[in-house]
Enzyme design. Structure first.
Site, PDB file in Angstrom:
ATOM      1  N   GLU A   4       0.783  -1.232   0.000  1.00  0.00           N
ATOM      2  CA  GLU A   4       0.000   0.000   0.000  1.00  0.00           C
ATOM      3  C   GLU A   4       0.820   1.290   0.000  1.00  0.00           C
ATOM      4  OE1 GLU A   4      -2.698  -0.409   3.290  1.00  0.00           O
ATOM      5  OE2 GLU A   4      -3.926  -1.891   2.263  1.00  0.00           O
ATOM      6  N   GLU A  57      -6.461  -7.885  -0.189  1.00  0.00           N
ATOM      7  CA  GLU A  57      -7.065  -7.507   1.084  1.00  0.00           C
ATOM      8  C   GLU A  57      -8.502  -7.054   0.824  1.00  0.00           C
ATOM      9  OE1 GLU A  57      -4.999  -4.759   3.615  1.00  0.00           O
ATOM     10  OE2 GLU A  57      -3.026  -5.634   3.227  1.00  0.00           O
TER      11      GLU A  57
END
Length: 448
Positions: free
Chosen positions: A193, A295
């Site tokens: 991320e 995710e």
């Protein structure tokens, strides 16, 4: 629209899964790279909100003993057996750079590596594949607690941070590509991320690091899959970059959450429509690189109380809609599968704990078993949300296991990487700015 000829979701998905080897997995979040909301008792009696400040406040000796107790109990072989029995085939394991490359001035402690080795050995025994992700890089790639250090994004600010991260990637690849691990580690993720919306970290800098990371991993072995996060730009953005790489075995990691703004404001119908649109994008856009949804969760702006039958209907629909969207239904589709966040949390938050979902019936006990799914597929591959599903009247009571009192602990393992380490001593949708996400972060998680 007419309902799909098959009566249930997995009648289609199970056959495709066998043919395509789709990814069905869970994240082992909060274990080897801690996060306060996942394992809050670690942070009791401190003012720390990330692992850097936890260890800085406790001191190295106390922090090491605290974390060793956590590493040896938070995940055990029993968890891995439960994961395999749930029909899952993949583990995504977050790791901070400090497990491999720790400098004297940094307050972190090392010692995670033997537990990582043990995890790979258990996964090998149980025929589970593993993706290891660099969840925290020196200087922090996103400034959030999951990177180990809340604050400014300083990862790209000097070459040392880049070099140290590449060193970690090389270490992990050299260790876990060895024959002794039986090809259990199938993917190394370069960086979790990265956040590019503050001006401190540019797309050019990120792509340059990704290129170096791909070269580093494939310089050790070209058969290791290299995964890289889409930086919230969506997988389609990465087509030109991916096709420009001389290497194969590349995969984009997309994180798809409804727990953060602006998706936090969507109602049930809007969420299901959005998921269906994502399904069409991932399955019908040939230019998209191979993509895994690495995710996702069941948290959204919809109020959920597991004791409520309406909430359990919603959670079941929400789960089945997402796995239908993130599962390939034909050969050649870009999407490869999904990895839920997470298998568990310390207190098993309803919308973030896969094992609690199984225990209370809003997640099927075995995703390989077609008879356990309830929502039919429409011809477009999305679930029929109008289907009348009636869950059991009463939900089983659930008390989160107290892992600290467990008599089963992780016996550590040794390996080449362990000796090297010793010597060297959240939501998040592709098109949303983390500036919006950060405002919703504490509210979304701590209001659970």
């Amino acid at each position: 629209m007419r309902r799909h000829r098959f009566s249930t979701l997995v009648c289609v998905l199970a056959a495709v899964a066998r043919a395509l080897g789709q990814v069905r997995g869970v994240n082992l979040g909060g274990w080897l790279a801690t996060e306060q909301w996942l394992a809050p008792s670690l942070y009791d009696n401190t003012t720390a909100a990330d692992e850097w400040h936890l260890c800085n406040e406790l001191g190295k000796e106390s922090c090491l003993s605290t974390l060793q107790a956590h590493w040896s109990t938070f995940y055990t072989r029993e968890d891995f057996v439960d994961i395999a029995n749930a029909g899952l085939n993949t583990l995504r394991i977050p790791l901070g750079y400090w497990a491999v490359d720790l400098l004297d001035y940094e307050p972190y402690v090392a010692g995670q590596y033997p537990y990582l080795i043990q995890a790979i050995q258990w996964a090998n025994e149980l025929s589970l594949s593993v993706m290891i992700v660099l969840h925290g890089a020196p200087g922090s790639q996103n400034g959030y607690a999951g990177s180990g250090l809340i604050g400014p994004i300083l990862f790209p600010s000097n070459s040392s941070n880049i070099d140290r991260s590449l060193n970690v990637l090389m270490n992990l690849t050299e260790e876990f590509s060895q024959d002794v691990y039986g090809d259990t580690v199938t993917s190394i993720e370069l960086l979790n991320e990265p956040y590019l919306f503050t001006g401190l970290f540019t797309m050019s800098e990120l792509q340059d690091f990704y290129t170096q990371g791909i070269s580093t991993v494939h310089g050790v072995t070209e058969t290791m899959n290299v995964s890289y996060h889409d930086a919230w730009y969506g997988p389609a953005f990465w087509d030109n970059y991916t096709t420009s790489q001389p290497s194969e075995n590349l995969m984009v990691d997309m994180h798809n959450f409804y727990a953060f703004a602006p998706n936090l404001d969507l109602d049930e119908d809007q969420i299901i429509e959005n998921i269906c649109n994502t399904s069409q994008l991932l399955k019908q856009t040939p230019s998209i690189p191979q993509t895994v949804v690495g995710e996702w969760s069941l948290q959204s702006g919809v109020n959920t109380t597991v004791s409520s039958r309406a909430s359990r209907i919603w959670l079941r629909l929400f789960f089945e809609a997402q796995i239908a969207a993130y599962t390939p239904t034909a050969a050649g589709q870009p999407v490869l599968g999904w990895i839920f966040w997470a298998w568990k949390t310390e207190y098993d938050i309803v919308t973030w704990s896969y094992r609690r979902g199984i225990a209370q019936g809003y997640i099927p006990a075995d995703v390989r078993n077609s008879s356990l799914f309830v929502y039919p597929l429409l011809e477009n591959g999305c679930v029929d949300s109008t289907f009348n599903y009636t869950p059991a009247q009463n939900v089983p009571n659930y008390v989160p296991p107290v892992y600290a009192n467990s008599s089963t602990t992780t016996s550590t393992a040794t390996g080449a990487g362990a000796s090297k380490s010793g010597a060297m001593s959240l939501g998040r949708l592709g098109v949303v700015s983390w500036a919006l996400i950060s405002a919703a972060w504490s509210v979304a998680l701590w209001a659970l």
